[in-house]
Enzyme design. Structure first.
Site, PDB file in Angstrom:
ATOM      1  CD  GLU A  91      -3.079   0.559   0.026  1.00 44.64           C
ATOM      2  OE1 GLU A  91      -3.525   1.476  -0.675  1.00 44.64           O
ATOM      3  OE2 GLU A  91      -3.385  -0.639  -0.150  1.00 44.64           O
ATOM      4  CD  GLU A  94      -2.172   0.454  -4.965  1.00 42.95           C
ATOM      5  OE1 GLU A  94      -1.988  -0.711  -4.541  1.00 42.95           O
ATOM      6  OE2 GLU A  94      -3.304   0.944  -5.133  1.00 42.95           O
ATOM      7  CD  GLU A  95      -2.554   5.235  -0.161  1.00 43.21           C
ATOM      8  OE1 GLU A  95      -2.071   6.036   0.658  1.00 43.21           O
ATOM      9  OE2 GLU A  95      -3.700   4.779  -0.076  1.00 43.21           O
TER      10      GLU A  95
END
Lengths: 315, 315
Positions: free
Chosen positions: B202, B205-206
């Site tokens: 995460e 990805e962010e």
């Protein structure tokens, strides 16, 4: 009633309808039937919807109707909403395109309407005992539909008394049945149930012993536990408040207070890497050398919850 | 093929069939069609089934058929199985009565068959994108059907660098959109995904930042998060392995390394009881005064998993 196009609280507001269900008679056969939907801007009849927090709209069907009428209503609704998404995206640059889920909640007794929705491109999101939730994604971009519940949650209860005896059970069913294995009481934590409440309740239910929750000592995550879902299993320490055992008849073959050393010497425990770790953790905890996570009720702006953390280290 | 009545591995074994689906033509209109089912002891045609570990039987429908033929097949199957349960219960005292679930897995494209099952008394157990699972309980006693997945799992990532700067983001959508609030990267842990892998993924990805998982510092449980399901949110510490930020375009408005003191001074953090606790925990951890749960890969006889526990205290 016309749809009102407005941006509100960061998501697209389609219709100014309050929460309510579609009420249609079985004889309604046309999507222009005024009881079958709502007249959107431009005179198209659409399903009455309520908005969700994620930029989606939901319709809950509550009365029988003709599947072909339902099909026509879905078609006109999707056409109308697709146009709205396109025009909104071009008018408001801050309205992200590709953010429009349409949800249909079908009660079990109206499952005959599901086929029409599937034929119009809907798929299943989730189901509970009495309803099926279908979903559709209007924009061209990939969907951001929230995922279905992904985990089951279980607990194992480590309950030790002042004589260093641990509360153990033999189960009537399941994979340990008939093998003479003594194990911690275990159970499932249901939705809406706190881990600590679930642990206390499970011990009471299986053994009749009253307890007070102490800590989460560890947790294990595994996959493909059940219909492809994952599993979180919390090892919890509980303090006994009573000693008398009253084993549940339907699930429990036997329950007893067993000397801790006798429990740990079982081949079942010795040959099982996970149980060896759990046993070491429980031993350390019983000796006062280990700190787990203690629950504390804390509030957030929109909800209550319990935060589990190492309270000793935060002092 | 005749059903074989046998007790095996502690549960009732109905048919000695291997795992396979029902294959029926759309024209089949009778439950005596040899391709539509299996002839049970006594000449009754029943649905071919495979057993599960919990004493249930499951049938997966793979080809279209006439709903009335399906209905007749369900009726004959249930009648046959009900008789078997009754006779087994009286013959084998060790076979617990009241332990017989019947599962029907319907692919999305055959949803037209659901109505027949519902009319025969089936209800919904769960659904995924492409299928609906229906269930029925034969015995008179209350059912022990395993519950559906109950929780969604999320993570919040505390990533702090050597300059005491924390990795924070502003989201493009959701309830904090447009409020200028800087928050930890957060995300959903899907089924089949470990909490530590999900956290690292995460953050990458962010923000584009590579990290190494350190610990679960705390977790929060809340209810009614989403369609009545509960929510487990794990606060995780990760160590940055790179510093360059490359914010994801679709979800993230902005990302930056922010001085820790500046992050904690935000009114959003100060006015939020949960975030105040989380901030105190993260501060203690950054100062080396706090121990959370570290994942360790451990095996159990039938599955692999990760055990998260206080490894410092177990030394």
């Amino acid at each position: 009633m016309s749809c009102r196009l407005a941006k509100s609280y960061g998501f697209i507001r389609f219709c100014s309808t309050a929460t309510r269900n579609i009420s249609m008679s079985a004889s309604s056969s046309s999507c222009t039937n005024p009881t079958a939907g709502e007249e959107a801007k431009g005179g198209v009849t659409v399903l009455p919807v309520v908005e969700d927090k994620y930029g989606g709209v939901m319709t809950e069907i509550s009365h029988p109707m003709d599947p072909s009428a339902f099909s026509a209503l879905i078609q006109s609704s999707l056409s109308s909403w697709t146009l709205q998404v396109l025009s909104l995206s071009s008018f408001f640059s801050s309205v992200p395109p590709g953010k429009k889920g349409v949800w249909i909640k079908l009660p079990r007794q109206l499952i005959d309407l599901a086929e029409a929705a599937v034929k119009e491109g809907f798929w299943f999101h989730h189901a509970e005992k009495d309803y099926l939730m279908l979903v559709y994604w209007i924009p061209i971009e990939g969907d951001t539909i929230p995922s279905n519940a992904s985990h089951r949650v279980g607990i194992g209860a480590f309950v030790i008394n002042h004589n260093k005896e641990v509360l153990v059970v033999q189960e009537k069913t399941g994979r340990f049945q008939g093998q003479g294995i003594w194990k911690f009481p275990t159970g499932v934590v249901n939705e809406g149930e706190y881990i600590h409440d679930g642990s206390v309740g499970e011990v009471k239910e299986e053994t009749g012993v009253d307890t007070e929750f102490v800590q989460v000592l560890a947790f294990r995550q595994t996959h493909k536990a059940f219909f492809g879902k994952s599993d979180l299993f919390f090892v919890c320490m509980l303090k006994p408040l009573s000693l008398e055992i009253n084993a549940q008849e339907t699930e429990i073959e036997a329950a007893q207070w067993m000397p801790w050393d006798e429990y740990t010497k079982q081949p079942f425990v010795q040959n099982h890497e996970l149980l060896r770790y759990m046993t070491a953790i429980c031993s350390a905890k019983a000796n006062g050398d280990y700190e787990g996570f203690t629950p504390l009720r804390v509030s957030a702006p929109d909800q209550q919850g319990n935060l589990y953390f190492n309270t000793r280290d935060l002092r």
